[in-house]
Design an enzyme around this catalytic site. Sequence first.
Site, short mmCIF file in Angstrom:
data_model
loop_
_atom_site.label_atom_id
_atom_site.label_comp_id
_atom_site.label_asym_id
_atom_site.label_seq_id
_atom_site.Cartn_x
_atom_site.Cartn_y
_atom_site.Cartn_z
N HIS A 219 0.87 -1.17 0.00
CA HIS A 219 0.00 0.00 0.00
C HIS A 219 0.91 1.24 0.00
CE1 HIS A 219 -2.85 2.94 1.69
NE2 HIS A 219 -3.82 2.09 1.47
N ASP B 167 3.00 -3.99 8.26
CA ASP B 167 1.74 -3.29 8.02
C ASP B 167 0.63 -4.29 8.37
OD1 ASP B 167 -0.63 -2.37 7.02
OD2 ASP B 167 0.14 -1.87 5.03
N GLN C 78 -4.63 -4.96 7.57
CA GLN C 78 -5.61 -5.94 7.11
C GLN C 78 -5.51 -7.25 7.89
OE1 GLN C 78 -7.99 -5.11 5.21
NE2 GLN C 78 -7.24 -3.24 4.23
N LYS D 103 -10.79 0.20 10.68
CA LYS D 103 -10.96 -1.06 9.95
C LYS D 103 -11.31 -2.20 10.88
CE LYS D 103 -7.44 0.14 6.48
NZ LYS D 103 -8.25 0.61 5.36
N CYS E 248 -4.71 2.33 -3.57
CA CYS E 248 -3.45 2.89 -3.06
C CYS E 248 -2.30 1.91 -3.26
CB CYS E 248 -3.56 3.29 -1.59
SG CYS E 248 -4.77 4.57 -1.29
#
Lengths: 151, 435
Positions: B143, B220, B223, B246, B386
């Site tokens: 991303h 990261d 998710q 999220k 992104c």
Amino acid sequence: MSGLDGLYQQIILDHSKARHGEGPLEHAQAEHHELNPTCGDELTMRIRLDPTHERIDEVAWQGNGCSISMASASVLVDLVRGTRVDDALALAEEFRMMLRSRGEGEPDEERLGDAIAFHGVSKYVMRVKCAMLSWVALEAAIAKSRSHDAL
Amino acid sequence: MTHTDADSVGSRTVADIRLDFPAFTQTSGGLAPAYLDSAATSQRPRAVLDAEREYLEHHLAPVHRGASAAVGLSTTLFEDARAEVARFVGAGDREVVWTENATDAINMVTLGIADANAGLGGADAARFALGPDDEIVLTEAEHHANLIPWQRLAAKTGARLRPIPVDEHGLWSIDDAAAAVSERTRIVAFAEVSNVTGYLAPVADMVELAHRHGALVLLDACQSVPHRPVDFGAMGVDFAAFSGHKMLGPNGIGVLYGRAELLDALPPARTGGSTITKVTMGTAEFLPAPHRFEAGTQPVSQVVALAEAVRYLDAIGMQEVARHEAAFAERVVEGVAAIPGVRIVGPQPGAPRAGLVSVGVDGVHAHDVGQFLDEAGVVVRVGHHCAQPLHRALGLTATTRASAHVYTTAEEADRFVEALAGVRRFFGVEQGVTA
């Protein structure tokens, strides 16, 4: 006409596939590359003017994008090829006003011609930029042709 | 429709869970839209909304400043929330730093390293400084939030970015990573779960690879934390980032995780009130982590609500959440694989993936796909998500993504597939259909 058929009128679907003016342009006076960063659509508009620089003799574009942006560029070519530069700029402004209308009002079909098919787009705020992409590129190319940025 | 994992999450049915979410219980006539954009922003249960309102109505006061009882209570709620979130991700209390969002968290690391390069933070911070011989390794699938901050850091320090390339499906492997990591590598940054492909990165192997070469790992976790069990401590990652919105929580709150020893040494990118021990007209000394990074008034109501979101997820069980979403993805992949002219990005049918599926539709731009699905009452994300380098590698300008969370139903998965099956006909690109 409502919903998806109001947005994707047949004339838009047709132009998105059989694209008028798509391709390179030799001896262009000016070109401008426009990018819509939210979706990655991009388009380069090229114009060739008559010797007095008052008329658009030829216009062509190359780009990638959604059916709205591609169809808009195709319709643009039909409308501004052979017109006076000032008329093309006025039409671009008329087109912009229609797209800002949020679906209200009655656009002037006589002035807008086939571009009136994009009236439905004005109800979809996320898609207005798609329809404007080619027109913004045209305005910028014209501005360049009148400045030292001319090719 | 048969009863499957897609219809329940652990001991609760999805229908029951949906009652917790005001977004799904307010009917305005007709079929409620299928909300399949949770990977961008998830909906919030009433408990989370109430927690934020409860704090604002009854406990609103500054934190960590002043001496009133109200400040004491507000501060306790604020720090208890930190402990709750820390426990949720296998971190120590001092290892959770509040940020605006995950993007902000990653920037805290890259800007902090740039400060270390500028000589700030003294000898403790010098370990972070980068030079022209150093490399930052990251995958081509990242991303932009886990790419652009590193580009800027490289430009400031002379360090080089070393990409781990992806294949035609947008996938990479530990072998690809091993080819990119060397003695020059100082940092390895990657997403545990790709926001486009749903690929599950080999985290343990990546951490081992990076540490063997003396490099730090930034994960990261945007998710992953909202969708599956995550234990940063056990994983051994050095830094990690995720966002509240999220994971059924509020906007405006994110987390930077860092091992305490590293956070204590990393220069604070943002400075100001609340971060310091001693200040003179010429100098400032900073608190240990986490407070050294939390300059200015903090988003306390969001912090309190994020802890509530964590409790809500915990009550359901993250293992169950992951299983439910995997069932969603399997159902979507199976359905989409049968549609001519639609290409599944990322892990191919049968391969493991997280609870999101991105597709490319031959001959139809993703924005047109999204518009068509929207009209069919299916809310998805369209665009480059992104991740422009990844899409370039895929040979696609944009894709269409369906993603799930605890409240996503099997019926919604089916509606996505059904609507998608009609796209090419509508736009006149289906074989045998003339425009």
